[in-house]
Design a protein around this motif. Structure first.
Motif, PDB file in Angstrom:
ATOM      1  N   LEU A 505     124.162  53.428  11.278  1.00 56.23           N
ATOM      2  CA  LEU A 505     124.601  53.580  10.159  1.00 56.23           C
ATOM      3  C   LEU A 505     123.762  54.651   9.348  1.00 56.23           C
ATOM      4  O   LEU A 505     123.997  55.261   8.249  1.00 56.23           O
ATOM      5  CB  LEU A 505     124.711  52.381   9.287  1.00 56.23           C
ATOM      6  CG  LEU A 505     125.770  51.392   9.693  1.00 56.23           C
ATOM      7  CD1 LEU A 505     125.823  50.244   9.110  1.00 56.23           C
ATOM      8  CD2 LEU A 505     127.238  52.137   9.779  1.00 56.23           C
ATOM      9  N   GLY A 506     122.609  54.987   9.952  1.00 52.41           N
ATOM     10  CA  GLY A 506     121.790  55.916   9.315  1.00 52.41           C
ATOM     11  C   GLY A 506     120.211  55.201   9.511  1.00 52.41           C
ATOM     12  O   GLY A 506     119.919  54.266   9.879  1.00 52.41           O
ATOM     13  N   GLN A 507     119.300  56.187   8.730  1.00 58.71           N
ATOM     14  CA  GLN A 507     118.027  55.836   9.049  1.00 58.71           C
ATOM     15  C   GLN A 507     117.552  55.278   7.650  1.00 58.71           C
ATOM     16  O   GLN A 507     117.961  55.269   6.632  1.00 58.71           O
ATOM     17  CB  GLN A 507     117.094  57.153   9.398  1.00 58.71           C
ATOM     18  CG  GLN A 507     117.257  57.760  10.474  1.00 58.71           C
ATOM     19  CD  GLN A 507     116.436  59.034  10.780  1.00 58.71           C
ATOM     20  OE1 GLN A 507     115.411  59.093  10.463  1.00 58.71           O
ATOM     21  NE2 GLN A 507     117.527  60.175  11.274  1.00 58.71           N
ATOM     22  N   GLY A 508     116.277  54.316   7.949  1.00 58.39           N
ATOM     23  CA  GLY A 508     115.933  53.719   6.693  1.00 58.39           C
ATOM     24  C   GLY A 508     114.839  52.703   7.058  1.00 58.39           C
ATOM     25  O   GLY A 508     114.176  52.817   7.992  1.00 58.39           O
ATOM     26  N   ILE A 509     114.653  51.686   6.194  1.00 57.04           N
ATOM     27  CA  ILE A 509     113.661  50.573   6.461  1.00 57.04           C
ATOM     28  C   ILE A 509     114.362  49.263   6.226  1.00 57.04           C
ATOM     29  O   ILE A 509     115.594  49.240   5.934  1.00 57.04           O
ATOM     30  CB  ILE A 509     112.561  50.668   5.507  1.00 57.04           C
ATOM     31  CG1 ILE A 509     113.012  50.677   4.254  1.00 57.04           C
ATOM     32  CG2 ILE A 509     111.855  51.773   5.999  1.00 57.04           C
ATOM     33  CD1 ILE A 509     112.893  49.365   3.294  1.00 57.04           C
ATOM     34  N   ALA A 510     113.722  48.034   6.637  1.00 57.48           N
ATOM     35  CA  ALA A 510     114.258  46.767   6.276  1.00 57.48           C
ATOM     36  C   ALA A 510     113.310  46.143   5.305  1.00 57.48           C
ATOM     37  O   ALA A 510     111.866  46.232   5.764  1.00 57.48           O
ATOM     38  CB  ALA A 510     114.590  45.925   7.461  1.00 57.48           C
ATOM     39  N   ILE A 511     113.659  45.032   4.788  1.00 60.05           N
ATOM     40  CA  ILE A 511     112.762  44.184   3.693  1.00 60.05           C
ATOM     41  C   ILE A 511     112.811  42.730   4.158  1.00 60.05           C
ATOM     42  O   ILE A 511     114.096  42.420   3.966  1.00 60.05           O
ATOM     43  CB  ILE A 511     112.790  44.539   2.435  1.00 60.05           C
ATOM     44  CG1 ILE A 511     112.333  45.766   2.020  1.00 60.05           C
ATOM     45  CG2 ILE A 511     112.112  43.465   1.589  1.00 60.05           C
ATOM     46  CD1 ILE A 511     112.435  46.380   0.537  1.00 60.05           C
ATOM     47  N   LYS A 512     111.951  41.986   4.572  1.00 58.88           N
ATOM     48  CA  LYS A 512     112.189  40.683   4.668  1.00 58.88           C
ATOM     49  C   LYS A 512     111.610  39.954   3.430  1.00 58.88           C
ATOM     50  O   LYS A 512     110.702  39.959   2.799  1.00 58.88           O
ATOM     51  CB  LYS A 512     111.081  39.972   5.536  1.00 58.88           C
ATOM     52  CG  LYS A 512     111.245  38.284   5.866  1.00 58.88           C
ATOM     53  CD  LYS A 512     112.743  37.987   6.491  1.00 58.88           C
ATOM     54  CE  LYS A 512     112.619  36.535   6.616  1.00 58.88           C
ATOM     55  NZ  LYS A 512     113.983  36.193   7.427  1.00 58.88           N
ATOM     56  N   ASN A 601     124.307  58.765   4.756  1.00 55.63           N
ATOM     57  CA  ASN A 601     124.238  60.524   5.346  1.00 55.63           C
ATOM     58  C   ASN A 601     123.078  61.057   5.603  1.00 55.63           C
ATOM     59  O   ASN A 601     122.895  61.985   5.365  1.00 55.63           O
ATOM     60  CB  ASN A 601     125.166  61.070   4.063  1.00 55.63           C
ATOM     61  CG  ASN A 601     124.133  61.021   2.756  1.00 55.63           C
ATOM     62  OD1 ASN A 601     123.422  60.283   2.671  1.00 55.63           O
ATOM     63  ND2 ASN A 601     124.562  62.056   1.856  1.00 55.63           N
ATOM     64  N   THR A 602     122.668  60.315   6.496  1.00 50.88           N
ATOM     65  CA  THR A 602     121.100  60.983   7.075  1.00 50.88           C
ATOM     66  C   THR A 602     121.190  62.218   7.731  1.00 50.88           C
ATOM     67  O   THR A 602     120.364  63.005   7.365  1.00 50.88           O
ATOM     68  CB  THR A 602     120.685  59.806   7.949  1.00 50.88           C
ATOM     69  OG1 THR A 602     120.112  58.629   7.724  1.00 50.88           O
ATOM     70  CG2 THR A 602     119.588  60.572   8.798  1.00 50.88           C
ATOM     71  N   MET A 603     122.290  62.538   8.353  1.00 43.58           N
ATOM     72  CA  MET A 603     122.621  63.770   8.958  1.00 43.58           C
ATOM     73  C   MET A 603     122.291  65.025   7.959  1.00 43.58           C
ATOM     74  O   MET A 603     122.406  66.115   8.384  1.00 43.58           O
ATOM     75  CB  MET A 603     123.817  63.697   9.811  1.00 43.58           C
ATOM     76  CG  MET A 603     123.922  62.915  10.968  1.00 43.58           C
ATOM     77  SD  MET A 603     122.189  63.122  12.136  1.00 43.58           S
ATOM     78  CE  MET A 603     122.695  64.436  13.057  1.00 43.58           C
TER      79      MET A 603
END
Length: 627
Positions: A505-512, A601-603
């Motif tokens: 779905l795209g790049q990013g991060i995650a948060i717990k 919309n990483t691309m």
């Protein structure tokens, strides 16, 4: 993947079952005909885990899934009453005549592609066994495999009768009956006798041409087109009390007679003329068509117009015994897309992009291009140039050396066996050489042209974002996303959901998260808050699209433990409350609360770079996006 929930989400977001007039699928896409396309939540679908993309073209609303599409298709049918449902799409009246023809061809041939693929590959296996003297054409083993493979082609008019009837709004079983009429053993026996003795075939004085219709395409399509009008006429004139009997009787009898005496022979002549035309074109310049198809195939597939070529290829194999129109150029283009994607996978320093491009590249080389096409090729000029150049060169090689495809299948590595025929391996050798050449050439061109800004300098233990541009307005070339929740930063690839971990779905991060209040991480607009409140789509004024997905598989909670604090379409500032979440209750219910935040919309950007680590508070910068 939870196919049941994915199917329900898709069905809900195309406007519900009542908005679907027809649903079919091909190798990678669900193809809907919608009564009203404005009821479809396109942005929501694009942001749905498990959906690669959405295309609304040629009267079809296409939801691109990938190789799991049959499972999603079955899931939707299990939860609805769409089986056999057929009707027009909302955009039908606004389509050009060309678009209507392409949509019709697509609707007729898409459902039977698995039949053609299976039959083609079985014939390819048989050819390999014969060439290497594992079986002889006099063996019973050969004969069994041969009739299994032949069945898909021989009874093609029956399959086409059913799918054509659905397109022309006729009873699909009557359509299949018309196809079966062409192939009945008594009729084929009469044809064989007539050819040997010259004895004419007639019905009450009406002449019936001695034509063999096995594997034919055009005769049954023309006949079922007539059936659709006869059936409606019969329905209109028949008394209600006897319609059940009179409609199929009148429809079948009248159509069958006209088909055998007029439409069948006309269709056979048209099919032979088409075959003769392409045979002439092959001798005039055998490289022309595969070169053009190889060059422009990505655009043909994107618009669905490649089905026109597919139908011609099927007709050619039925009349000539081989195809040089569709398969050759599309083989070169498909594997070229794989080479382009692999070049980006090798050159990029982004772990998520590398994973996505490598997976799409391998899939494209095998013969399924949609993940590469929509995820890589259409979003990157270098990949598109590499694909088109290598596809054109590969098509030229196929044409100039006279490669022939004898069995069909999705053009790629797995269908190379379909180039074995006529007791020679010549076409196989040409196809294999083309595959290697196209992959390598596309890889090299894309690798040379692809540019990725060096935005990360690595030091021991830390990563610092260093923009390449040093001009006075360099700050305008970046955009910052802040943490929507307080919690611990987790690398996206560590999320226990492949949709996020592989950056589909795209790049990013995650948060717990340690705090259940979700606030807006950007200034812009709420595109959508899902009905289940577990996911939020946002968009900045500059066009950056963001998805906040609260927890893993929390869609199954159906909104329980989530309190919505904002609404769809609302303008938001950084820090605007969006959703309140009861984290403890979600964990008690057995769900992981880890929350991916991805740029969908990483691309469109040169880089999507994590900037935060460890424990972050709401409002801390966590992602920097380089334009």
């Amino acid at each position: 993947m939870d196919y049941k929930n994915l199917g329900k989400t898709i069905l809900d977001n195309v406007g519900g079952e009542e908005n679907v007039n027809e649903l079919i699928h091909c190798a990678t896409r669900l193809r809907f005909k919608l009564a009203d396309t404005t009821k479809a939540n396109t942005e929501t679908l694009k942001n749905t885990p498990g959906v690669v993309g959405v295309v609304n073209k040629g009267g079809q609303y296409q939801v691109i899934i990938g190789s799991d599409v049959p499972k999603v298709y079955r899931s939707i049918h299990d939860q609805s009453n769409l089986e056999g449902k057929s009707g027009p799409s909302e955009g039908d009246e606004n389509q050009t005549k060309f678009e209507k023809v392409i949509a019709m061809i697509s609707g007729i041939f898409t459902p039977i592609l698995p039949v053609i693929t299976a039959a083609g590959l079985i014939k390819a296996v048989l050819s390999i066994l014969t060439v290497f003297n594992i079986v002889q054409n006099t063996d019973m083993n050969y004969q069994v495999l041969n009739f299994i493979g032949d069945a898909g082609f021989y009874f093609l008019p029956v399959f086409l009768g059913g799918t054509a009837a659905r397109q022309f709004k006729a009873n699909p079983y009557l359509g299949m009956l018309i196809g079966a009429t062409f192939l009945h053993p008594t009729f084929t026996g009469m044809v064989n006798v007539a050819k040997e003795t010259g004895e004419a075939i007639s019905f009450f004085g009406l002449p019936i041409s001695a034509v063999s219709y096995s594997s034919s395409v055009i005769p049954v399509i023309l006949s079922v087109w007539l059936l659709s009008y006869v059936e409606r006429f019969a329905d209109r004139i028949s008394p209600k009390s006897v319609k059940f009997f009179t409609v199929p009787l009148i429809s079948t009898l009248f159509t069958s007679i006209v088909a055998l005496t007029l439409l069948g022979p006309i269709g056979s002549v048209v099919g032979n003329y088409l075959a003769d035309f392409f045979r002439w074109l092959e001798t005039f310049g055998s490289w022309v068509v595969p070169t053009v198809v190889g060059t422009f195939s990505p655009w043909l597939v994107m618009t669905g117009t490649h089905y026109g070529l597919v139908s011609i290829g099927i007709n050619n194999r039925a009349t000539l015994g081989y195809d040089t129109v569709a398969s050759n150029g599309m083989l070169a283009s498909n594997v070229a897309q794989g080479g382009a994607a692999l070049a980006i996978a090798v050159k990029t320093k982004d772990v998520n992009k590398k994973a996505m491009a490598s997976s799409a590249g391998v899939t494209a080389i095998m013969g399924i291009t949609e993940p590469a096409l929509f995820g890589i090729t259409l979003q990157n000029k270098a990949a598109m140039i590499g694909t088109m150049v290598a596809g054109g060169v590969g098509g030229f090689i196929m044409g100039i050396f006279g490669a022939r495809n004898y069995a069909g299948g999705s053009p790629g590595l797995l269908s190379l066996g379909s180039y074995i025929g006529e007791d020679t391996l010549h076409s196989l050798y040409v196809a294999a050489a083309t595959l290697v050449t196209s992959v390598i050439l596309s890889f090299v061109i894309t690798f040379i042209l692809y540019k990725e800004d060096e935005t990360i300098e690595t030091t021991t233990g830390e990563q610092d974002v260093v923009p390449v541009q040093t001009t006075a307005d360099s700050e305008n070339l970046t955009e910052t996303v802040v943490a929507p929740m307080t919690g611990q930063i987790v690398a996206l690839e560590e999320v226990e959901d492949p949709t996020f971990a592989q950056a589909i779905l795209g790049q990013g991060i995650a948060i717990k998260p340690t705090d259940g209040l979700v606030k807006s991480p950007i200034k812009g607009e709420i595109v959508t808050i899902f009905e289940t409140k577990h996911a939020i789509g946002l968009k900045t004024d500059s066009g950056l699209e963001l998805l906040i997905h609260i927890g893993i598989d929390t869609v199954q909670l159906k909104g329980e433990h989530f309190t919505q604090l904002a609404k769809n379409g609302q303008r938001v500032e950084i820090g605007t409350p969006l959703v309140q979440v009861d984290l403890a209750a979600i964990e008690a219910a057995g769900y992981d609360t880890i929350t991916p935040i991805v740029v969908t919309n990483t691309m469109d950007y040169a880089g999507v770079l994590p900037t935060g680590e460890g424990l972050v508070n709401t409002g801390d910068a966590v992602i920097k996006v380089i334009k």
